[in-house]
Design a protein around this motif. Structure first.
Motif, PDB file in Angstrom:
ATOM      1  N   ASP A  15     152.300  99.286  71.875  1.00  0.00           N
ATOM      2  CA  ASP A  15     151.257 100.291  71.648  1.00  0.00           C
ATOM      3  C   ASP A  15     149.846  99.743  71.899  1.00  0.00           C
ATOM      4  O   ASP A  15     148.873 100.195  71.296  1.00  0.00           O
ATOM      5  CB  ASP A  15     151.379 100.860  70.237  1.00  0.00           C
ATOM      6  N   ILE A  16     149.715  98.818  72.833  1.00  0.00           N
ATOM      7  CA  ILE A  16     148.422  98.224  73.164  1.00  0.00           C
ATOM      8  C   ILE A  16     147.405  99.287  73.561  1.00  0.00           C
ATOM      9  O   ILE A  16     147.753 100.308  74.159  1.00  0.00           O
ATOM     10  CB  ILE A  16     148.564  97.172  74.289  1.00  0.00           C
ATOM     11  N   VAL A  17     146.151  99.011  73.239  1.00  0.00           N
ATOM     12  CA  VAL A  17     145.025  99.809  73.723  1.00  0.00           C
ATOM     13  C   VAL A  17     144.115  98.844  74.465  1.00  0.00           C
ATOM     14  O   VAL A  17     143.687  97.831  73.915  1.00  0.00           O
ATOM     15  CB  VAL A  17     144.253 100.488  72.576  1.00  0.00           C
ATOM     16  N   TRP A  18     143.855  99.125  75.742  1.00  0.00           N
ATOM     17  CA  TRP A  18     143.016  98.269  76.585  1.00  0.00           C
ATOM     18  C   TRP A  18     141.783  99.079  76.960  1.00  0.00           C
ATOM     19  O   TRP A  18     141.843  99.967  77.799  1.00  0.00           O
ATOM     20  CB  TRP A  18     143.785  97.854  77.823  1.00  0.00           C
ATOM     21  N   ASN A  19     140.667  98.771  76.304  1.00  0.00           N
ATOM     22  CA  ASN A  19     139.403  99.464  76.543  1.00  0.00           C
ATOM     23  C   ASN A  19     138.635  98.746  77.639  1.00  0.00           C
ATOM     24  O   ASN A  19     138.234  97.606  77.465  1.00  0.00           O
ATOM     25  CB  ASN A  19     138.553  99.472  75.260  1.00  0.00           C
ATOM     26  N   MET A  20     138.433  99.421  78.762  1.00  0.00           N
ATOM     27  CA  MET A  20     137.632  98.865  79.851  1.00  0.00           C
ATOM     28  C   MET A  20     136.258  99.523  79.753  1.00  0.00           C
ATOM     29  O   MET A  20     136.088 100.684  80.136  1.00  0.00           O
ATOM     30  CB  MET A  20     138.307  99.124  81.186  1.00  0.00           C
ATOM     31  N   VAL A  21     135.308  98.783  79.179  1.00  0.00           N
ATOM     32  CA  VAL A  21     133.990  99.325  78.879  1.00  0.00           C
ATOM     33  C   VAL A  21     133.364  99.898  80.151  1.00  0.00           C
ATOM     34  O   VAL A  21     133.332  99.244  81.193  1.00  0.00           O
ATOM     35  CB  VAL A  21     133.097  98.250  78.233  1.00  0.00           C
ATOM     36  N   GLY A  22     132.903 101.146  80.048  1.00  0.00           N
ATOM     37  CA  GLY A  22     132.302 101.822  81.188  1.00  0.00           C
ATOM     38  C   GLY A  22     133.317 102.508  82.076  1.00  0.00           C
ATOM     39  O   GLY A  22     132.970 103.096  83.096  1.00  0.00           O
ATOM     40  N   SER A  23     134.582 102.442  81.696  1.00  0.00           N
ATOM     41  CA  SER A  23     135.649 103.039  82.496  1.00  0.00           C
ATOM     42  C   SER A  23     136.644 103.699  81.545  1.00  0.00           C
ATOM     43  O   SER A  23     136.269 104.175  80.488  1.00  0.00           O
ATOM     44  CB  SER A  23     136.318 101.952  83.359  1.00  0.00           C
ATOM     45  N   ASN A  24     137.889 103.654  81.912  1.00  0.00           N
ATOM     46  CA  ASN A  24     138.921 104.304  81.115  1.00  0.00           C
ATOM     47  C   ASN A  24     139.570 103.340  80.132  1.00  0.00           C
ATOM     48  O   ASN A  24     139.378 102.139  80.204  1.00  0.00           O
ATOM     49  CB  ASN A  24     139.984 104.907  82.029  1.00  0.00           C
ATOM     50  N   ALA A  25     140.348 103.903  79.208  1.00  0.00           N
ATOM     51  CA  ALA A  25     141.145 103.099  78.291  1.00  0.00           C
ATOM     52  C   ALA A  25     142.614 103.315  78.629  1.00  0.00           C
ATOM     53  O   ALA A  25     143.033 104.435  78.917  1.00  0.00           O
ATOM     54  CB  ALA A  25     140.878 103.504  76.847  1.00  0.00           C
ATOM     55  N   LEU A  26     143.364 102.236  78.629  1.00  0.00           N
ATOM     56  CA  LEU A  26     144.808 102.324  78.837  1.00  0.00           C
ATOM     57  C   LEU A  26     145.472 102.293  77.471  1.00  0.00           C
ATOM     58  O   LEU A  26     145.116 101.471  76.628  1.00  0.00           O
ATOM     59  CB  LEU A  26     145.297 101.145  79.674  1.00  0.00           C
ATOM     60  N   LYS A  27     146.442 103.188  77.270  1.00  0.00           N
ATOM     61  CA  LYS A  27     147.127 103.254  75.977  1.00  0.00           C
ATOM     62  C   LYS A  27     148.618 103.119  76.206  1.00  0.00           C
ATOM     63  O   LYS A  27     149.213 103.918  76.924  1.00  0.00           O
ATOM     64  CB  LYS A  27     146.799 104.560  75.269  1.00  0.00           C
ATOM     65  N   GLY A  28     149.192 102.065  75.621  1.00  0.00           N
ATOM     66  CA  GLY A  28     150.616 101.808  75.728  1.00  0.00           C
ATOM     67  C   GLY A  28     150.952 100.825  76.830  1.00  0.00           C
ATOM     68  O   GLY A  28     150.256 100.716  77.836  1.00  0.00           O
ATOM     69  N   THR A  95     139.284  94.640  74.525  1.00  0.00           N
ATOM     70  CA  THR A  95     138.048  95.274  74.978  1.00  0.00           C
ATOM     71  C   THR A  95     137.513  94.370  76.078  1.00  0.00           C
ATOM     72  O   THR A  95     137.245  93.190  75.838  1.00  0.00           O
ATOM     73  CB  THR A  95     137.031  95.425  73.843  1.00  0.00           C
ATOM     74  N   ALA A  96     137.400  94.932  77.290  1.00  0.00           N
ATOM     75  CA  ALA A  96     137.047  94.131  78.455  1.00  0.00           C
ATOM     76  C   ALA A  96     135.708  94.575  79.039  1.00  0.00           C
ATOM     77  O   ALA A  96     135.522  95.751  79.355  1.00  0.00           O
ATOM     78  CB  ALA A  96     138.143  94.266  79.519  1.00  0.00           C
ATOM     79  N   TYR A  97     134.797  93.612  79.158  1.00  0.00           N
ATOM     80  CA  TYR A  97     133.518  93.827  79.801  1.00  0.00           C
ATOM     81  C   TYR A  97     133.565  93.096  81.151  1.00  0.00           C
ATOM     82  O   TYR A  97     133.909  91.916  81.196  1.00  0.00           O
ATOM     83  CB  TYR A  97     132.383  93.243  78.959  1.00  0.00           C
ATOM     84  N   LEU A  98     133.227  93.782  82.226  1.00  0.00           N
ATOM     85  CA  LEU A  98     133.281  93.195  83.568  1.00  0.00           C
ATOM     86  C   LEU A  98     132.097  93.701  84.365  1.00  0.00           C
ATOM     87  O   LEU A  98     131.879  94.914  84.478  1.00  0.00           O
ATOM     88  CB  LEU A  98     134.586  93.603  84.259  1.00  0.00           C
ATOM     89  N   ILE A  99     131.291  92.760  84.889  1.00  0.00           N
ATOM     90  CA  ILE A  99     130.168  93.162  85.737  1.00  0.00           C
ATOM     91  C   ILE A  99     130.167  92.312  87.004  1.00  0.00           C
ATOM     92  O   ILE A  99     130.511  91.134  86.980  1.00  0.00           O
ATOM     93  CB  ILE A  99     128.806  93.040  85.020  1.00  0.00           C
TER      94      ILE A  99
END
Length: 102
Positions: A15-28, A95-99
């Motif tokens: 049930d992971i939640v992967w928040n890509m800041v400024g974009s979408n979040a992946l759930k599961g 929570t991933a920040y990428l620039i």
């Protein structure tokens, strides 16, 4: 470095939640697998600047470089990981920040 997605898949919770800041979040886990499968074997050059851990939280800061459609690109990243338990835990949230940097 090549895209070792199997190691990632083995270490994330269902049930992971992967928040890509400024974009979408992946759930599961299935959503993460679908998003990451194209990265299998994708070559990148990573440099870790620092890793910080405390309890069930870890932070990794660094840079990575890759070729995208024949263009060399460099990125700075900072990823925050939350684990389900302190020892041998699975990742439950990222929570991933990428620039892009020059």
């Amino acid at each position: 470095m090549t895209g070792d997605v199997d190691t990632i898949f083995a270490n994330i919770s269902e049930d992971i939640v992967w928040n890509m800041v400024g974009s979408n979040a992946l759930k599961g886990k299935d959503a993460v697998k679908k998003e990451m499968e194209p990265m299998r074997g994708f070559e990148t050059a990573h440099q870790t600047k620092q890793i910080i851990t405390h309890g069930k939280t870890a932070v990794i800061e660094g840079t990575m470089a890759m070729e995208e459609e024949g263009v060399h690109k460099k990125y700075a990243f900072c990823d925050i990981y939350k684990l389900d338990k302190h020892k041998d835990g699975k990742i439950i949230e990222i929570t991933a920040y990428l620039i892009e940097v020059e």
